[in-house]
Design a protein around this motif. Structure first.
Motif, PDB file in Angstrom:
ATOM      1  N   MET A   1      -7.175 -22.715  10.684  1.00 33.72           N
ATOM      2  CA  MET A   1      -7.172 -21.718   9.635  1.00 33.72           C
ATOM      3  C   MET A   1      -6.489 -22.038   8.351  1.00 33.72           C
ATOM      4  O   MET A   1      -5.795 -22.993   8.250  1.00 33.72           O
ATOM      5  N   THR A   2      -7.071 -21.668   7.234  1.00 35.53           N
ATOM      6  CA  THR A   2      -6.690 -22.057   5.938  1.00 35.53           C
ATOM      7  C   THR A   2      -5.746 -20.664   5.475  1.00 35.53           C
ATOM      8  O   THR A   2      -5.840 -19.564   5.793  1.00 35.53           O
ATOM      9  N   ASP A   3      -4.880 -21.039   4.520  1.00 36.96           N
ATOM     10  CA  ASP A   3      -4.051 -20.202   3.686  1.00 36.96           C
ATOM     11  C   ASP A   3      -4.727 -19.603   2.598  1.00 36.96           C
ATOM     12  O   ASP A   3      -5.165 -20.329   1.761  1.00 36.96           O
ATOM     13  N   THR A   4      -5.555 -18.546   2.724  1.00 36.01           N
ATOM     14  CA  THR A   4      -6.325 -17.905   1.558  1.00 36.01           C
ATOM     15  C   THR A   4      -5.679 -17.104   0.583  1.00 36.01           C
ATOM     16  O   THR A   4      -6.308 -16.841  -0.445  1.00 36.01           O
ATOM     17  N   GLY A   5      -4.213 -17.101   0.765  1.00 33.51           N
ATOM     18  CA  GLY A   5      -3.698 -16.143  -0.305  1.00 33.51           C
ATOM     19  C   GLY A   5      -3.965 -14.645   0.107  1.00 33.51           C
ATOM     20  O   GLY A   5      -3.606 -13.979  -0.929  1.00 33.51           O
ATOM     21  N   LEU A   6      -4.467 -14.278   1.184  1.00 36.84           N
ATOM     22  CA  LEU A   6      -4.989 -13.035   1.686  1.00 36.84           C
ATOM     23  C   LEU A   6      -3.547 -12.115   1.774  1.00 36.84           C
ATOM     24  O   LEU A   6      -2.765 -12.762   2.591  1.00 36.84           O
ATOM     25  N   LYS A   7      -3.775 -11.229   1.250  1.00 38.31           N
ATOM     26  CA  LYS A   7      -2.361 -10.155   1.736  1.00 38.31           C
ATOM     27  C   LYS A   7      -2.957  -9.073   2.501  1.00 38.31           C
ATOM     28  O   LYS A   7      -3.345  -8.245   2.259  1.00 38.31           O
ATOM     29  N   LEU A   8      -2.749  -9.542   3.789  1.00 39.93           N
ATOM     30  CA  LEU A   8      -3.241  -8.729   4.916  1.00 39.93           C
ATOM     31  C   LEU A   8      -2.179  -7.428   5.462  1.00 39.93           C
ATOM     32  O   LEU A   8      -1.221  -7.993   5.596  1.00 39.93           O
ATOM     33  N   VAL A   9      -2.720  -6.288   5.828  1.00 34.89           N
ATOM     34  CA  VAL A   9      -1.906  -5.549   6.533  1.00 34.89           C
ATOM     35  C   VAL A   9      -2.914  -4.659   7.554  1.00 34.89           C
ATOM     36  O   VAL A   9      -4.017  -4.514   7.368  1.00 34.89           O
ATOM     37  N   ILE A  10      -2.318  -4.878   8.664  1.00 31.43           N
ATOM     38  CA  ILE A  10      -2.976  -4.526   9.967  1.00 31.43           C
ATOM     39  C   ILE A  10      -2.534  -3.110  10.320  1.00 31.43           C
ATOM     40  O   ILE A  10      -1.398  -3.078  10.509  1.00 31.43           O
ATOM     41  N   LEU A  11      -3.532  -2.196  10.569  1.00 31.27           N
ATOM     42  CA  LEU A  11      -2.930  -0.783  10.896  1.00 31.27           C
ATOM     43  C   LEU A  11      -3.418  -0.356  12.159  1.00 31.27           C
ATOM     44  O   LEU A  11      -4.697  -0.693  12.448  1.00 31.27           O
ATOM     45  N   ASP A  12      -2.732   0.252  12.923  1.00 33.02           N
ATOM     46  CA  ASP A  12      -3.263   0.788  14.109  1.00 33.02           C
ATOM     47  C   ASP A  12      -3.996   2.212  13.633  1.00 33.02           C
ATOM     48  O   ASP A  12      -3.689   2.639  12.340  1.00 33.02           O
ATOM     49  N   ARG A  13      -4.828   2.774  14.409  1.00 29.49           N
ATOM     50  CA  ARG A  13      -5.567   4.049  13.756  1.00 29.49           C
ATOM     51  C   ARG A  13      -5.061   5.240  14.439  1.00 29.49           C
ATOM     52  O   ARG A  13      -4.220   5.841  13.504  1.00 29.49           O
ATOM     53  N   ASP A  14      -5.251   5.509  15.720  1.00 28.21           N
ATOM     54  CA  ASP A  14      -4.690   6.959  16.246  1.00 28.21           C
ATOM     55  C   ASP A  14      -3.222   6.933  16.311  1.00 28.21           C
ATOM     56  O   ASP A  14      -2.578   6.094  16.592  1.00 28.21           O
ATOM     57  N   GLY A  15      -2.705   8.327  15.393  1.00 32.37           N
ATOM     58  CA  GLY A  15      -1.011   8.076  15.533  1.00 32.37           C
ATOM     59  C   GLY A  15      -0.599   7.572  14.286  1.00 32.37           C
ATOM     60  O   GLY A  15       0.588   7.691  14.092  1.00 32.37           O
ATOM     61  N   VAL A  16      -1.259   6.580  13.534  1.00 36.93           N
ATOM     62  CA  VAL A  16      -0.746   6.083  12.299  1.00 36.93           C
ATOM     63  C   VAL A  16      -1.461   6.509  11.087  1.00 36.93           C
ATOM     64  O   VAL A  16      -1.091   7.025  10.140  1.00 36.93           O
ATOM     65  N   ILE A  17      -3.037   6.548  11.262  1.00 44.22           N
ATOM     66  CA  ILE A  17      -3.773   7.136  10.086  1.00 44.22           C
ATOM     67  C   ILE A  17      -4.200   8.553  10.452  1.00 44.22           C
ATOM     68  O   ILE A  17      -4.169   9.408   9.331  1.00 44.22           O
TER      69      ILE A  17
END
Length: 188
Positions: A1-17
């Protein structure tokens, strides 16, 4: 895997969104965003974060809705975020039931593995926002930074944190919208 400089956020769906339901959210009509969640996603997106949703959807395995219904829910979510000037980069879901012994159902990390592969990046240190213990456990197993929101099952989960020392440093917020300043300040 490479460091792409991506600013990632992972969200659950039900109960969060969106509002969660013990009877399952089965249609786009039943899929209702929690107050401020759509605006929160759009704000993070506009701030340069790549928003990815990782969600268990055992209603598929249970025959409560079909893939077209699920895609309609996700299209509704994406369209609402787009009207606020943001975007959802991808939605990863586990279609299996709790007894299917798959690797993608949280608390297992298969959905996060798939996110890493799709975006050619590591989830190490990435904020993962959830309302349930299994969301946070999936994130911790991949080195994510757990963020608990008290919407959905969050209050119950907050009580359980004391029994899980690996989650002792979990950031806790009332809602996804309340977590945005923290995510922007720490991970931006």
């Amino acid at each position: 895997m490479t460091d792409t400089g991506l600013k990632l956020v992972i969200l659950d769906r039900d109960g969060v969104i969106n509002q969660d339901s013990d009877a399952f959210v089965k249609s786009a009509e039943q899929w209702q965003p929690l107050p401020g969640s759509i605006e929160a996603i759009a704000e993070l997106s506009r701030a340069g974060f790549t928003i990815v949703v990782a969600t268990n959807q055992s209603g598929l395995a249970r025959g409560l809705f079909d893939l077209d219904d699920l895609e309609a829910m996700h299209a509704k979510m994406a369209q609402l975020v787009e009207t606020q000037g943001g975007s959802v980069a991808a939605v990863f879901y586990c279609p299996h039931g709790p007894d299917d012994a798959c690797n993608c159902r949280k608390p297992k990390a298969g959905l996060i593995d798939a996110i890493e592969a799709e975006f050619d990046t590591s989830a190490q240190g990435v904020p993962l926002v959830g309302d349930s213990l299994r969301d946070l456990q999936a994130g911790i197993s991949k080195g994510c930074s757990p963020v608990l929101v008290l919407t959905g099952k969050g209050l119950k989960t907050q009580q359980a944190l004391k029994d899980h020392p690996e989650l002792a440093h979990t950031a806790v917020f009332d809602s996804l919208q309340d977590a945005v300043p923290h995510i922007k300040a720490i991970y931006g």
